[in-house]
Design a protein around this motif. Sequence first.
Motif, PDB file in Angstrom:
ATOM      1  N   THR A 147       0.916  -1.002  -0.050  1.00  0.00           N
ATOM      2  CA  THR A 147      -0.049   0.083  -0.204  1.00  0.00           C
ATOM      3  C   THR A 147       0.756   1.343  -0.034  1.00  0.00           C
ATOM      4  O   THR A 147       0.426   2.527  -0.599  1.00  0.00           O
ATOM      5  N   LYS A 148       2.193   1.267   0.743  1.00  0.00           N
ATOM      6  CA  LYS A 148       3.115   2.219   0.554  1.00  0.00           C
ATOM      7  C   LYS A 148       3.361   2.650  -1.061  1.00  0.00           C
ATOM      8  O   LYS A 148       3.316   3.816  -1.444  1.00  0.00           O
ATOM      9  N   TYR A 169       2.423   9.454   3.999  1.00  0.00           N
ATOM     10  CA  TYR A 169       1.776  10.591   3.464  1.00  0.00           C
ATOM     11  C   TYR A 169       2.630  11.837   3.324  1.00  0.00           C
ATOM     12  O   TYR A 169       3.005  12.503   2.340  1.00  0.00           O
ATOM     13  N   SER A 217      -1.661  -6.338   3.261  1.00  0.00           N
ATOM     14  CA  SER A 217      -0.653  -6.557   4.582  1.00  0.00           C
ATOM     15  C   SER A 217      -1.328  -6.976   5.805  1.00  0.00           C
ATOM     16  O   SER A 217      -0.878  -7.908   6.539  1.00  0.00           O
ATOM     17  N   LYS A 218      -2.188  -6.102   6.029  1.00  0.00           N
ATOM     18  CA  LYS A 218      -2.782  -6.152   7.330  1.00  0.00           C
ATOM     19  C   LYS A 218      -4.148  -7.317   7.547  1.00  0.00           C
ATOM     20  O   LYS A 218      -3.900  -8.145   8.420  1.00  0.00           O
ATOM     21  N   ASN A 252      -7.362   8.527   6.624  1.00  0.00           N
ATOM     22  CA  ASN A 252      -6.881   7.230   6.822  1.00  0.00           C
ATOM     23  C   ASN A 252      -7.792   6.614   7.749  1.00  0.00           C
ATOM     24  O   ASN A 252      -7.974   7.098   8.932  1.00  0.00           O
ATOM     25  N   ILE A 294      -6.765   0.459   4.545  1.00  0.00           N
ATOM     26  CA  ILE A 294      -5.816  -0.579   4.843  1.00  0.00           C
ATOM     27  C   ILE A 294      -6.494  -1.343   6.226  1.00  0.00           C
ATOM     28  O   ILE A 294      -6.385  -2.404   6.067  1.00  0.00           O
ATOM     29  N   TYR A 295      -7.019  -0.836   6.923  1.00  0.00           N
ATOM     30  CA  TYR A 295      -7.488  -1.469   8.395  1.00  0.00           C
ATOM     31  C   TYR A 295      -8.731  -1.560   8.208  1.00  0.00           C
ATOM     32  O   TYR A 295      -9.644  -1.857   9.148  1.00  0.00           O
ATOM     33  N   TYR A 312      -0.112   8.275  10.030  1.00  0.00           N
ATOM     34  CA  TYR A 312       0.915   7.400   9.351  1.00  0.00           C
ATOM     35  C   TYR A 312       1.954   8.169   8.497  1.00  0.00           C
ATOM     36  O   TYR A 312       1.541   8.900   7.721  1.00  0.00           O
ATOM     37  N   ARG A 331       4.431  -7.626  -0.112  1.00  0.00           N
ATOM     38  CA  ARG A 331       4.324  -6.451  -0.710  1.00  0.00           C
ATOM     39  C   ARG A 331       3.253  -6.236  -1.859  1.00  0.00           C
ATOM     40  O   ARG A 331       3.389  -6.478  -2.951  1.00  0.00           O
ATOM     41  N   ASN A 339      -4.485   4.887  11.772  1.00  0.00           N
ATOM     42  CA  ASN A 339      -3.256   4.510  12.291  1.00  0.00           C
ATOM     43  C   ASN A 339      -2.516   5.983  12.859  1.00  0.00           C
ATOM     44  O   ASN A 339      -2.415   6.739  11.700  1.00  0.00           O
ATOM     45  N   ASP A 388      -7.098   6.147   2.388  1.00  0.00           N
ATOM     46  CA  ASP A 388      -6.417   5.094   2.934  1.00  0.00           C
ATOM     47  C   ASP A 388      -7.311   4.085   3.848  1.00  0.00           C
ATOM     48  O   ASP A 388      -7.280   4.256   4.979  1.00  0.00           O
TER      49      ASP A 388
HETATM   50  C1  LIG Z   1      -2.349   3.262   7.650  1.00  0.00           C
HETATM   51  C2  LIG Z   1      -1.274   2.584   6.633  1.00  0.00           C
HETATM   52  N1  LIG Z   1      -1.292   2.476   5.369  1.00  0.00           N
HETATM   53  C3  LIG Z   1      -0.402   1.843   4.776  1.00  0.00           C
HETATM   54  C4  LIG Z   1       0.505   1.172   5.357  1.00  0.00           C
HETATM   55  C5  LIG Z   1       1.320   0.441   4.408  1.00  0.00           C
HETATM   56  O1  LIG Z   1       1.072  -0.909   4.367  1.00  0.00           O
HETATM   57  P1  LIG Z   1       1.696  -1.842   3.081  1.00  0.00           P
HETATM   58  O2  LIG Z   1       2.626  -2.925   3.900  1.00  0.00           O
HETATM   59  O3  LIG Z   1       0.893  -2.300   2.281  1.00  0.00           O
HETATM   60  O4  LIG Z   1       2.758  -1.069   2.197  1.00  0.00           O
HETATM   61  C6  LIG Z   1       0.518   0.822   6.742  1.00  0.00           C
HETATM   62  C7  LIG Z   1       1.317  -0.035   7.493  1.00  0.00           C
HETATM   63  O5  LIG Z   1       1.525   0.093   8.563  1.00  0.00           O
HETATM   64  C8  LIG Z   1      -0.465   1.651   7.337  1.00  0.00           C
HETATM   65  O6  LIG Z   1      -0.440   1.622   8.812  1.00  0.00           O
END
Ligand SMILES: Cc1ncc(COP(=O)(O)O)c(C=O)c1O
Length: 407
Positions: free
Chosen positions: A105-106, A133, A243-244, A179, A213-214, A130, A252, A183, A211
């Motif tokens: 996601t990065k 950004y 990832s999560k 987000n 991701i969670y 996080y 990745r 996080n 974002d």
């Molecule tokens: C809010 C947030 N976005 C993106 C990521 C990045 O995740 P990835 O492992 O998919 O690059 C994280 C990882 O900690 C995160 O907390």
Amino acid sequence: MNSPTLRYRNIIPSLRGEGGFAFIARGRELAAKGYKVINLSIGQPDVPTPDNVIDSAVHWLKEKKFTAYTETAGIPDLRQAIADYLNERYGADVKWEEVVVTPGTKGAIFLALATYLEPGDEIIVPEPSYPAYPEGAKILNAKPVYVPLKFMGKDRGFELDIEKIEEVITPKTKMIVINNPHNPSGALFTPRELDKIYEIAREHKIMILADEIYDNFVYEGEFKSMISYPDWRDYLIYTNGFSKTFSMTGWRLGYVVVRKEVASILSKLAVSMWGCPVSFAQKAAVTALKDPETWEWVKALSKRYAEMRDLLYNEISKVEGVEAWKSKGAYYLFPRITKLLNELNINVEEFVDYIIDHHHLIILPGTAFPDKAGKDYVRFSFATNKESIVEGAKRFREAVNELLSKK
Ligand SMILES: Cc1ncc(COP(=O)(O)O)c(C=O)c1O
């Protein structure tokens, strides 16, 4: 010496990096010295990737049919599986051509930033945040404009400061980052807050980098995905990843969702950065999304983390000078420790250093989520097991008592 290899861009050494990664190294160093380290800093599940996903990757490797380059934006069946996930779960209408698969996601976040941000552009970042950004924006010579979240006390937790967000908008504002779940605070922004932000975006013609991701770690309250806005194509650049949810941090794999015309522009940038995401990992990701077995696994994991959250919250709330709020999403607890820091007359980094060096408990200072809004907070990850949480909380309590007694 005036060596050309030393003439890197000034901005690069001034980047702050990411606390989480730096602290992983610190934990390893202590463990190598023989200490029993408790690591509550890591943003990844404590269990490996589910078996069916691993089996799928092994199968595609063994078949020797999937070891080559793929399409830059990812294989069509994965792009379709991602679109199906978002459509079934959130009532969206994403087409597979609007999904671009990325290395993490990065990768998705940086692709989004690099596609849109001109030097001097401003990006509004609710803070703590996080780090990817604001750091990504800085690499591109754009400017992060931080707006602190409001801490409404231990019953209401963290909220977006919508008035302030609107106040800091200038003609240079290009993007607002949302987000959610958040996080490091563990906040779950309400549909009302999100609607207001979306209204601001529409009114000022600013895009939102959402974002999510969670999204599979929501313990209470209503989660609204921003991809469900019918006009998302005009205002949203959406990121998520594997990832999560599926404990695939090392694989990745992430993705961006944007309108079709822009997806092909993102691919033009991506082809020169990484060419394509890892081929067999993409095949395994289709299994992750499509096999009901994985979803049972995810549900059980999220249920266990809800229990871990309660346990950690109960333990940490007992500690003198700590104001914990029970997070609603992600897998972090972000207690405020202002009173404690004032009493000890130290800053949060000194506090965390002491705990790591003397009690071998790794947690993160709130300042790892730049810039300043986290200066009175620490972040604990509860994506772990009961023993680690109980022992971690015990060490935290002991460290605090020890510091207070030395005063
Ligand atoms: C809010 C947030 N976005 C993106 C990521 C990045 O995740 P990835 O492992 O998919 O690059 C994280 C990882 O900690 C995160 O907390």
